[in-house]
Design an enzyme around this catalytic site. Sequence first.
Site, PDB file in Angstrom:
ATOM      1  N   GLU A 114     100.763  84.514  -0.961  1.00 22.08           N
ATOM      2  CA  GLU A 114     100.536  84.103  -2.350  1.00 22.08           C
ATOM      3  C   GLU A 114      99.903  85.233  -3.161  1.00 22.08           C
ATOM      4  O   GLU A 114      98.841  85.074  -3.778  1.00 22.08           O
ATOM      5  CB  GLU A 114      99.710  82.817  -2.414  1.00 22.08           C
ATOM      6  CG  GLU A 114     100.458  81.619  -1.830  1.00 22.08           C
ATOM      7  CD  GLU A 114      99.770  80.283  -2.072  1.00 22.08           C
ATOM      8  OE1 GLU A 114      98.663  80.255  -2.658  1.00 22.08           O
ATOM      9  OE2 GLU A 114     100.339  79.253  -1.668  1.00 22.08           O
ATOM     10  N   GLU A 123     105.481  77.282   3.190  1.00 18.48           N
ATOM     11  CA  GLU A 123     104.517  76.219   2.884  1.00 18.48           C
ATOM     12  C   GLU A 123     105.241  75.123   2.113  1.00 18.48           C
ATOM     13  O   GLU A 123     105.787  75.377   1.028  1.00 18.48           O
ATOM     14  CB  GLU A 123     103.317  76.735   2.081  1.00 18.48           C
ATOM     15  CG  GLU A 123     102.363  77.610   2.879  1.00 18.48           C
ATOM     16  CD  GLU A 123     101.088  77.939   2.129  1.00 18.48           C
ATOM     17  OE1 GLU A 123     100.657  77.111   1.286  1.00 18.48           O
ATOM     18  OE2 GLU A 123     100.518  79.020   2.395  1.00 18.48           O
TER      19      GLU A 123
END
Length: 518
Positions: free
Chosen positions: A197, A320
């Site tokens: 991220e 994810e």
Amino acid sequence: MLSKKNQLLTVLCIGALWGPATSQTSIQLSPKESSVLISKHIYGHFAEHLGRCIYDGFYVGEGNTTIPHTNGVRNDVLSALKELKIPNLRWPGGCFADTYHWKDGIGPKGSRPSIVNNWWGGVTEDNSFGTHDFLNMCELLETEPYLAGNVGSGEVQELADWVQYVNFEGRSPMSDLRRANGRDRPWNVKFWGVGNEAWGCGGHMTAAYYSDIYRKYATFMSDWSNTGGLYRIASGANSADYNWTETLMQKLPKNLVKGIALHHYAVIDWNKKGSAIEYTDEQYFKTMKSAWFMNELVEKHSAIMDKYDPKKEVALVVDEWGGWYEVEPETNPGFLYQQNTMRDAMIAGMTLNIFNNHAERVKMANLAQTINVLQAVILTKGEKMIKTPTFHVMEMYKVHQDAQLIPLQINSQSFVWNGEEIPAVSASASKGQNGKTYVSLVNIDPKVAQKVELNLGGSYAGVSGRILTAKQLRDFNDFDDANRIQPQAFSGAKLSKERLSLSLPPFSVVVLELNGKK
């Protein structure tokens, strides 16, 4: 028109009687039109240093005398995850990865420095579960490790050293250090995340800046054989950030990247996520709509990747995904502990169908997370362990791992709420290495049964199946009733030459096995 009998009654093999209205869905299978394999790595999992996922979830410590374990890892957890045949396990994060310095987690446990988990609860960890503990656990699980490297707060040399420590067989400073810590042969870790991220907790970078950072870090992650053996995965887009994917595909050389990540959670509202168990019908619909958005995300990100990679050599890695709600009452807000109802089974079944059907581009995915965090497959409480509805869906779907995708076309009735609608039925199909054909079906409508007619594209001699459903949509397994929800035999599918018909009860998952093809 359906008969009044079908409108009034659907009879399940498990003996429950349903009385909702019934809609019809048609599905056409095309078994001769694909050579695509559904990678087993789509069925991967995620273990972050977050809440009670690692400590008190996987790991209870070598000195524990009340919970059976192997080198500190719970035996019941090992057994359950082996039942799922988990193909890979991502660690140590997540956001935690970009604060983790791997050398703090090796060597004598009494000498390891502690760390404060700044992202998740501000707790202090003693680093007793580190690289050796994780990689040895993966060997026990017979699964491939997926290590997420620290790019946010770490240096290039640190990540390069980690690769050498776990992978290099010859003499070197890091392999010698590994041997000094009790491991002679390398683990040969294939999957590596280059940061996590990067657009957010991994550094709040721009796509262009991260692309340059990625090239630098990936260059020094040597596999020593120059065969491209490392499977480097770039930190990819947050949900619908298509510019992020476009920039990475433009700037990253193919010899340095095997996968581009994507993160998307089924969330009602990030500011008001709602309860995991006490949700309204409107909240249920919104969760399903957010989960179904995964299909659009995969298609649009894939279309961008196709422009630069028409041969589909770079994978879309959804490392994810899952449902995200408010934490359970009286639990640490930073631990993300939530229960798991039939709503989560719907998310799992629908999402895995999406990944299966896009297996030409989606070659890896990781449910978030394995134990006690978000949409977990396992919950623990002291000596007790339970398998969630999500666990059972993934166990039912394991028949698709490394199976040949069977393309299908589906004309589904709609699940409607206040003028909004999404498909009520999702499906995917495959031919296993055992020669059998498998069809997984999900009806997310909480009140309306779905009559499904399938044209199989060939004749079969027999059909069997299993179903996952419950008395109520909001039912869940807990520590007082661990088996309230579990798969049951399903005999409601009727086979006639190349056609198959069945009725899917509301909020149900069915996996069919077809054999004896004529």
